[in-house]
Design a protein around this motif. Structure first.
Motif, PDB file in Angstrom:
ATOM      1  N   ILE A 222       1.288  -3.989   4.910  1.00  0.00           N
ATOM      2  CA  ILE A 222       2.115  -4.088   3.758  1.00  0.00           C
ATOM      3  C   ILE A 222       2.493  -2.654   3.143  1.00  0.00           C
ATOM      4  O   ILE A 222       1.415  -2.032   2.764  1.00  0.00           O
ATOM      5  CB  ILE A 222       1.526  -4.956   2.758  1.00  0.00           C
ATOM      6  N   VAL A 223       3.387  -2.065   2.710  1.00  0.00           N
ATOM      7  CA  VAL A 223       3.890  -0.979   2.210  1.00  0.00           C
ATOM      8  C   VAL A 223       4.362  -1.238   0.720  1.00  0.00           C
ATOM      9  O   VAL A 223       5.143  -2.027   0.497  1.00  0.00           O
ATOM     10  CB  VAL A 223       4.970  -0.135   2.959  1.00  0.00           C
ATOM     11  N   THR A 224       3.677  -0.697  -0.117  1.00  0.00           N
ATOM     12  CA  THR A 224       4.191  -0.714  -1.628  1.00  0.00           C
ATOM     13  C   THR A 224       4.173   0.740  -2.080  1.00  0.00           C
ATOM     14  O   THR A 224       3.565   1.528  -1.863  1.00  0.00           O
ATOM     15  CB  THR A 224       2.922  -1.534  -2.358  1.00  0.00           C
ATOM     16  N   ASP A 225       4.951   0.741  -3.367  1.00  0.00           N
ATOM     17  CA  ASP A 225       5.021   1.792  -4.098  1.00  0.00           C
ATOM     18  C   ASP A 225       5.131   1.321  -5.725  1.00  0.00           C
ATOM     19  O   ASP A 225       5.626   0.537  -6.133  1.00  0.00           O
ATOM     20  CB  ASP A 225       6.656   2.488  -4.082  1.00  0.00           C
ATOM     21  N   ASP A 226       4.220   2.106  -6.284  1.00  0.00           N
ATOM     22  CA  ASP A 226       4.084   2.063  -7.797  1.00  0.00           C
ATOM     23  C   ASP A 226       4.939   2.867  -8.664  1.00  0.00           C
ATOM     24  O   ASP A 226       5.252   4.104  -8.453  1.00  0.00           O
ATOM     25  CB  ASP A 226       2.604   2.611  -8.141  1.00  0.00           C
TER      26      ASP A 226
END
Length: 369
Positions: A222-226
């Motif tokens: 899973i790819v996330t950005d904050d």
């Protein structure tokens, strides 16, 4: 005269001593022709009214919409009884069902019966990819595994956490230098995920996996950005679109309310206005009361229109924060604690794999395979 012969005129004629009685037609009908024969009744049976063929559930869905991009998604497979649903051609699949069956674990939807039988990652279909129909229809095939097979997979799901991005190979300066991933490295990471046979779970799938209700292959990520920094929009989101990799942007909605930059970016909450230090120097979310946290998260929801998962600001959380999220309707929350999601992981304390400046492709391969 001649009473008793009603309605008949009798004429007597005498000729050569012979009496002839001539019965004439009905009285008042002298010289009338005999009655015409009654017209024959038609013997042709009436033409039956055709009974319309009932519409199938798929046809009913299409008949009820005037959207030319509408597509009916049907579900089939052993033990599958889910009704067809309408989706939109060219948009990501949304809300695909996760069936339940006693003694088995659902193993996903597939593009063909053969893919389902083989549990082929390349043929598995979920909300990470656009709907593609033929004649406004598509059929997905369900698969199952045993609880023993599910446990034996021993899947460990990494949630990658990025922050800001830089076009400079040498990186940025300052105390946030580590947060800035070089965009060339990010491109290599996304290319590896797109071409390396990875499965990209959606958040509802991750939740079902944690519960032991859904099989996920060990080759998942899973790819996330904050923060939804401007560099995310300018540099990273185009790379996500280029490689068609599903990614989640955790937005601080008091500061940014941008629409998704492309269909592969999901917007989720990084709180509304709790990404600030509280009274004790830690984040507001561990300083505020439950009602205050709930109000902030509801404000964020009013912008994003979805709950599901959030990311703790600064990674700070405590039992009060977790209870507030439960009361506000959030099921999952991602921390900054290192680790991988497994069956039974605390949904309100999801670990992550942090990506810092200088982590090239080899470093990411060592982390996710």
């Amino acid at each position: 005269m001649f009473a008793g012969v009603a309605g008949v005129v009798v004429v007597l004629a005498v000729a050569a001593g012979t009496v002839t009685a001539i019965a004439m037609a009905r009285a008042g009908a002298v010289d009338a022709e005999p009655d015409a024969a009654p017209s024959a009744l038609s013997t042709e049976p009436p033409t039956p009214t055709a009974t319309p063929t009932p519409l199938t559930p798929e046809e009913q869905l299409l008949a009820g919409t005037d959207d030319p991009a509408a597509c009916v998604v049907s579900f089939t497979g052993d033990g599958v009884g889910d009704a067809p649903v309408l989706q939109t051609q060219g948009q990501l699949y949304a809300g695909l069902p996760i069936p339940a069956r006693d003694g088995l674990v659902f193993a996903g939807w597939y593009a063909s019966a053969g893919d389902a039988a083989a549990l082929a990652i390349s043929g598995r279909v979920n909300g990470s990819e656009p709907v593609a129909c033929t004649d406004r229809r598509v059929t997905l095939y369900g698969a199952w595994v045993s609880p023993e097979q599910n446990a034996a997979e021993n899947a460990r799901i990494p949630i990658l956490m990025y922050h800001q991005f830089t076009p400079k190979p040498e990186g940025e300066s300052g105390w946030l230098r580590g947060n800035y991933a070089y965009i060339g490295d990010f491109d290599a990471h996304m290319n590896h995920i797109a071409t390396g046979g990875f499965y990209l779970p959606t958040w509802d799938e991750l939740s079902a996996f944690i519960d032991g209700r859904l099989f996920l292959p060990n080759h998942s990520v899973i790819v996330t950005d904050d923060d939804a920094d401007q560099t995310w929009f300018d540099l990273a989101a185009p790379v996500v679109e280029k490689y068609k990799v599903l990614a989640t942007s955790f937005m601080i909605t008091a500061y940014r309310q941008d629409p998704p930059p492309n269909i592969y970016v999901l917007r989720r909450s990084h709180t509304h206005d709790m990404h600030q230090a509280g009274d004790n120097g830690d984040g507001r979310i561990v300083n505020w009361s439950i009602p205050e946290i709930v109000a902030d998260m509801e404000a964020s929801y009013s912008v994003l229109g979805v709950k599901e998962v959030m990311a703790y600001p600064f990674g700070h959380y405590n039992d009060t924060a977790k209870e507030a999220l439960r009361q506000a309707g959030w099921e999952m929350a991602r921390t900054i604690e290192p680790g991988y999601v497994t069956i039974g992981t605390d949904k309100l304390a999801l670990p992550t794999v942090r990506i810092n400046y200088g982590m090239g492709l080899d470093a990411v391969i060592n982390l996710i395979g």
